[in-house]
Enzyme design. Structure first.
Site, PDB file in Angstrom:
ATOM      1  N   SER A  79      22.948  89.281  14.786  1.00  0.00           N
ATOM      2  CA  SER A  79      23.035  90.669  15.236  1.00  0.00           C
ATOM      3  C   SER A  79      21.675  91.347  15.363  1.00  0.00           C
ATOM      4  CB  SER A  79      23.911  91.464  14.271  1.00  0.00           C
ATOM      5  OG  SER A  79      23.360  91.433  12.975  1.00  0.00           O
ATOM      6  N   ASN A  97      20.583  81.573  11.130  1.00  0.00           N
ATOM      7  CA  ASN A  97      21.854  82.083  11.633  1.00  0.00           C
ATOM      8  C   ASN A  97      22.139  81.503  13.011  1.00  0.00           C
ATOM      9  OD1 ASN A  97      22.362  84.502   9.587  1.00  0.00           O
ATOM     10  ND2 ASN A  97      20.217  84.580  10.195  1.00  0.00           N
ATOM     11  N   ARG A 136      18.906  83.206  14.950  1.00  0.00           N
ATOM     12  CA  ARG A 136      17.908  84.034  14.260  1.00  0.00           C
ATOM     13  C   ARG A 136      17.558  83.374  12.932  1.00  0.00           C
ATOM     14  NH1 ARG A 136      20.451  88.752  12.567  1.00  0.00           N
ATOM     15  NH2 ARG A 136      20.297  88.044  10.421  1.00  0.00           N
ATOM     16  N   GLU A 194      17.317  81.881   5.648  1.00  0.00           N
ATOM     17  CA  GLU A 194      18.462  81.192   6.251  1.00  0.00           C
ATOM     18  C   GLU A 194      18.280  81.112   7.752  1.00  0.00           C
ATOM     19  OE1 GLU A 194      22.041  83.368   5.544  1.00  0.00           O
ATOM     20  OE2 GLU A 194      21.337  85.198   6.491  1.00  0.00           O
ATOM     21  N   GLU A 199      28.577  84.164   5.455  1.00  0.00           N
ATOM     22  CA  GLU A 199      27.640  84.973   6.213  1.00  0.00           C
ATOM     23  C   GLU A 199      28.057  86.433   6.098  1.00  0.00           C
ATOM     24  OE1 GLU A 199      25.062  83.555   7.471  1.00  0.00           O
ATOM     25  OE2 GLU A 199      25.730  81.488   7.252  1.00  0.00           O
ATOM     26  N   GLY A 200      27.107  87.326   6.433  1.00  0.00           N
ATOM     27  CA  GLY A 200      27.465  88.732   6.550  1.00  0.00           C
ATOM     28  C   GLY A 200      26.986  89.635   5.435  1.00  0.00           C
ATOM     29  N   LYS A 249      24.127  80.519  -3.617  1.00  0.00           N
ATOM     30  CA  LYS A 249      24.678  80.911  -2.322  1.00  0.00           C
ATOM     31  C   LYS A 249      25.964  80.138  -2.003  1.00  0.00           C
ATOM     32  CE  LYS A 249      20.437  82.338   0.026  1.00  0.00           C
ATOM     33  NZ  LYS A 249      19.655  82.215   1.289  1.00  0.00           N
ATOM     34  N   LYS A 271      25.045  77.060   4.815  1.00  0.00           N
ATOM     35  CA  LYS A 271      24.035  76.940   3.762  1.00  0.00           C
ATOM     36  C   LYS A 271      23.875  75.481   3.322  1.00  0.00           C
ATOM     37  CE  LYS A 271      23.655  81.468   3.503  1.00  0.00           C
ATOM     38  NZ  LYS A 271      24.662  81.848   4.516  1.00  0.00           N
ATOM     39  N   ARG A 299      14.028  93.890   8.630  1.00  0.00           N
ATOM     40  CA  ARG A 299      14.942  94.647   7.772  1.00  0.00           C
ATOM     41  C   ARG A 299      14.257  94.962   6.459  1.00  0.00           C
ATOM     42  NH1 ARG A 299      19.854  90.539   7.936  1.00  0.00           N
ATOM     43  NH2 ARG A 299      18.047  89.166   8.030  1.00  0.00           N
TER      44      ARG A 299
END
Length: 532
Positions: free
Chosen positions: A213, A208, A190, A206, A425-426, A421, A367, A508
């Site tokens: 998810s 992923n 993603r 970014e 992740e998360g 950064k 990253k 989002r």
């Protein structure tokens, strides 16, 4: 400002002070004791109750499109009620973290997923641009994953100061030593973007490559918004057909099923590697309940205790042969509390099972690799098409390592223009604002190599819009910004590319004053887009 929250369960109201941070409001009654958590509330939250009057409003032809804050309260109550009913009937749900075992036992402690009540406007040109990038990024990930020298050299400085990255690289090195080849490679990716208000450019946040998810729930949010507009679109002046189709869940499921077929062992099962407590388990279950392939869910610790590699290289877990290892955990140091979890990760990499992702794919998503790929001339190392290279480079935001003294000086002088950064992740890991200046100065004073654990990124300033956000049965108005994630699926067996395409999207939305943006982390809500 004082407002009140009504409670469906006990029919009480509780006065509270509006706050910019998450606040929990305890309610006592003769029937039950509970709490209602309303994160980042700017306006007064409104408890959703069944509409008591028929909707008789005139169409909102005199209101600007998407000025959702001007909608009539009666209409909002009706929309919110309809949305919650739809969420409950169609599985747009997450586990309620206040309920014991809700993250491990299906059906326990369900609550609707945090969602935007209505879709967010998005320009059609930039939407087309984002979808066209997906297969190019898929191919780029695969090619970079095969360049072990590039991965090792690019992350060599980072590994000296970041233990998590060092452990991942150590596994990668062990696979090189035994000449481990991943002939069947599966990527469920993603790529996340924001639209920069000043330049009107689509810029990548970014990429992923592990545990991407919400393919399951984002699909449902699209259907939710289409349903709402099909019922109330005339009043809103909106057309449900302007919400693009979102087939993410079926595309991800198809990719898993095709990979399972390529493995060519009908008795083998798909193993989902999960966290011990997973609020987002229903998003995961949607992906593998459509092709009649047996799946099992295991934590890393369980794999360590129950797993072994058979003489032919097959991974066996509790006596079951594993065809695909699909990671929905393992992307954060928290997932490795002991050596048991690291042994499991190494064991899985050594096996013949298809990994999604492999350790190489995982490293491509760091990253630091994102920053290295943005350097002049680096994309040409992996891609031949000048047109593809130009498209990728166009979406790159400014990215720098911290050994660039000029950029570091600018970030100290104008920290509001940068994001710092780490290799994590998360959600909840990035550094913003004055904390950027403070952290950079501390690193300079320490005079160590700790700055190798970070990159600097140009801060993107997207346009702010009005939205109605829903969480825990309440709706409230706020000013928001949005982030578009485009899913991609990639499957390759040796030299044969079986699948490489854009596979749906995730929108989002978060309040404009919030820096972080993860839904699972509690910063944002799920949304869809309305093409303009």
């Amino acid at each position: 400002m004082i407002a009140s929250i009504g409670c469906v369960a006990c029919w009480e109201t509780v006065p509270f002070f509006s706050t910019s941070k998450s606040t929990t409001f305890p309610v006592l009654s003769a029937f039950r004791r509970h709490s209602l958590s309303i994160p980042f509330v700017s306006s007064s939250p409104n408890l959703v109750m069944s509409p008591t009057e028929p909707l008789t409003l005139n169409p909102l032809i005199h209101s600007p499109l998407f000025d959702y804050h001007r909608l009539d309260q009666q209409l909002l109550r009706t929309l919110a009620y309809d949305a919650l009913v739809w969420c409950s009937l169609h599985g747009l749900l997450v586990a309620d973290k206040s309920v014991q075992n809700s993250g491990s036992v299906p059906g326990v402690g369900l609550v609707h997923a945090p969602v935007a009540l209505l879709p967010t406007p998005f320009t059609e040109n930039q939407w087309s641009e984002a979808t066209e990038l997906a297969p190019i990024f898929n191919e780029l990930v695969d090619r970079v994953s095969l360049d072990a020298t590039f991965l090792q050299q690019s992350l060599s400085r980072t590994m000296k100061v970041d233990e998590f990255t060092a452990r991942l690289l150590d596994i990668h090195s062990k696979m090189l030593q035994i000449n481990k080849k991943e002939e069947i490679r599966l990527g469920l990716h993603r790529s996340d973007y924001m639209l920069d208000e000043k330049t009107k450019s689509l810029l990548q946040i970014e990429l992923n490559t592990i545990a991407s998810s919400f393919a399951g729930l984002s699909n449902l949010v699209t259907e939710l918004h289409r349903y709402i507009l099909s019922r109330h679109g005339k009043l809103l002046g909106l057309d449900s057909k302007r919400i693009p189709a979102n087939n993410a869940v079926n595309q991800y499921a198809e990719a898993l099923a095709k990979a399972w077929s390529e493995y060519n062992n009908p008795r083998a099962v798909i193993m989902i590697v999960v966290q011990t407590e997973e609020r987002n388990m229903y998003d995961q279950h949607f992906l593998y309940n459509t092709h009649n392939i047996t799946t099992i869910r295991k934590t890393l610790a369980e794999v360590d205790h129950e797993g072994e590699i058979l003489p032919d290289g097959t991974l066996s877990v509790n006596g079951q042969a594993i065809s695909i290892i699909y990671f929905r955990a393992g992307y954060t140091p928290v997932d490795y509390p002991s050596e048991s979890e690291w042994r499991a990760r190494l064991l899985m990499e050594q096996s013949s099972a298809i990994k999604c992702p492999s350790i190489s794919y995982h490293l491509v998503g760091t990253k630091k690799i994102q920053q290295e790929l943005a350097k002049p001339g680096v994309l040409e190392r992996f891609l031949e098409s000048k047109d593809d290279i130009a498209k990728l480079r166009k979406c790159f935001a400014g990215l720098w390592c911290l050994d660039d003294s000029n950029v570091v000086r600018k970030a100290i002088e104008r920290p509001e223009l940068f994001v710092m950064k780490p290799q994590r992740e998360g959600g909840g890991n990035n550094i913003y604002g004055d904390d950027v200046r403070k952290t950079l100065l501390e690193l300079q004073q320490a005079g160590s190599q700790e700055d190798g654990a970070y990159i600097l990124m140009q801060r993107i300033f997207p346009s702010v819009s009005a939205s109605i956000l829903m969480r825990n049965g309440c709706w409230y108005k706020d000013r928001v910004i949005s982030e578009l994630g485009v899913f991609g699926t990639y499957l390759r067996n040796k030299n044969r590319v079986i699948m490489n395409k854009q596979s749906g999207y995730l929108m989002r939305t978060k309040i404009s004053s919030s820096d972080e943006g993860g839904v699972a982390a509690g910063y944002a809500v799920l949304d869809s887009l309305y093409l303009t």
